[in-house]
Design a protein around this motif. Sequence first.
Motif, PDB file in Angstrom:
ATOM      1  N   LYS A  93      54.901  53.902  -2.259  1.00  0.00           N
ATOM      2  CA  LYS A  93      56.003  53.242  -2.004  1.00  0.00           C
ATOM      3  C   LYS A  93      57.405  54.055  -2.549  1.00  0.00           C
ATOM      4  O   LYS A  93      57.423  54.569  -3.731  1.00  0.00           O
ATOM      5  N   ILE A  94      58.329  54.082  -1.666  1.00  0.00           N
ATOM      6  CA  ILE A  94      59.561  54.867  -1.879  1.00  0.00           C
ATOM      7  C   ILE A  94      60.760  53.869  -1.766  1.00  0.00           C
ATOM      8  O   ILE A  94      60.614  53.082  -0.735  1.00  0.00           O
ATOM      9  N   GLY A 110      54.121  45.251  -5.149  1.00  0.00           N
ATOM     10  CA  GLY A 110      52.804  45.234  -4.514  1.00  0.00           C
ATOM     11  C   GLY A 110      52.988  45.792  -3.173  1.00  0.00           C
ATOM     12  O   GLY A 110      53.759  46.538  -2.780  1.00  0.00           O
ATOM     13  N   LEU A 111      52.185  45.617  -2.321  1.00  0.00           N
ATOM     14  CA  LEU A 111      52.157  46.214  -0.941  1.00  0.00           C
ATOM     15  C   LEU A 111      52.089  45.255   0.032  1.00  0.00           C
ATOM     16  O   LEU A 111      51.385  44.049  -0.047  1.00  0.00           O
ATOM     17  N   ASP A 117      55.201  48.504   4.166  1.00  0.00           N
ATOM     18  CA  ASP A 117      56.306  48.996   3.259  1.00  0.00           C
ATOM     19  C   ASP A 117      55.527  50.271   2.189  1.00  0.00           C
ATOM     20  O   ASP A 117      56.128  50.407   1.056  1.00  0.00           O
ATOM     21  N   TYR A 118      54.917  50.709   2.911  1.00  0.00           N
ATOM     22  CA  TYR A 118      54.010  51.719   2.122  1.00  0.00           C
ATOM     23  C   TYR A 118      53.545  53.155   3.069  1.00  0.00           C
ATOM     24  O   TYR A 118      53.616  52.520   4.212  1.00  0.00           O
ATOM     25  N   ALA A 119      53.476  54.289   2.569  1.00  0.00           N
ATOM     26  CA  ALA A 119      53.104  55.327   3.305  1.00  0.00           C
ATOM     27  C   ALA A 119      51.584  55.516   2.730  1.00  0.00           C
ATOM     28  O   ALA A 119      51.460  55.301   1.532  1.00  0.00           O
ATOM     29  N   VAL A 120      50.736  55.804   3.886  1.00  0.00           N
ATOM     30  CA  VAL A 120      49.272  56.220   3.281  1.00  0.00           C
ATOM     31  C   VAL A 120      49.179  57.703   3.201  1.00  0.00           C
ATOM     32  O   VAL A 120      49.207  58.573   4.266  1.00  0.00           O
ATOM     33  N   LEU A 159      64.801  58.760  -9.750  1.00  0.00           N
ATOM     34  CA  LEU A 159      63.503  58.253  -9.529  1.00  0.00           C
ATOM     35  C   LEU A 159      63.099  57.114 -10.375  1.00  0.00           C
ATOM     36  O   LEU A 159      63.085  57.142 -11.497  1.00  0.00           O
ATOM     37  N   ASN A 160      62.836  56.253  -9.832  1.00  0.00           N
ATOM     38  CA  ASN A 160      62.532  54.837 -10.343  1.00  0.00           C
ATOM     39  C   ASN A 160      60.929  55.048 -10.854  1.00  0.00           C
ATOM     40  O   ASN A 160      59.944  54.895  -9.975  1.00  0.00           O
TER      41      ASN A 160
END
Length: 170
Positions: A93-94, A110-111, A117-120, A159-160
Amino acid sequence: MIELLNNQLTFRFPEVHQKAVCSIDFQRTLRIPDDNREYPLPPDLGRFPIEHVDDFADKLPEAWQRHGGVFVPMYQSEALWINFSCDYPCAVKIAAGKINAVSGEPWSNGLSDDPQDYAVIPEQPWLDGFNARRISSGSLSPCRWAKASRPKSRLPVRLNMAGSRLSSTR
């Protein structure tokens, strides 16, 4: 564990699998106009440096000092794309400004699959823009390039890394 080495962040998850390792670096490129026209991909100009907040504590906002982590210094004329590499499937997640880069929605832990909301990774080897907003029909708007916004300054992009430990072997 998170490690910073040679301007690359490496995330290791040995409790999941020995090969569960994902590396992320930030690639420098040229900024393209934000005028809703299509342009060819700009050139890859190499990795951005990734710096420790602690190393620049006297020059950065106090809130950054309290939070810690790392940042990427950029000029206004620059943009970046994020390069991912791994052999073991990882969900990444970005976010920028607490807005999810993939979904365009506010950040959440979470996803989520609806909207995703995420890249694989390794299926998606890079991210070269972020979803700026949802349009009224519910469909996603075009992506925007990740770029610095303050003229004539080195604008750091933090970056968090909340809840993570960052180690350096420099």
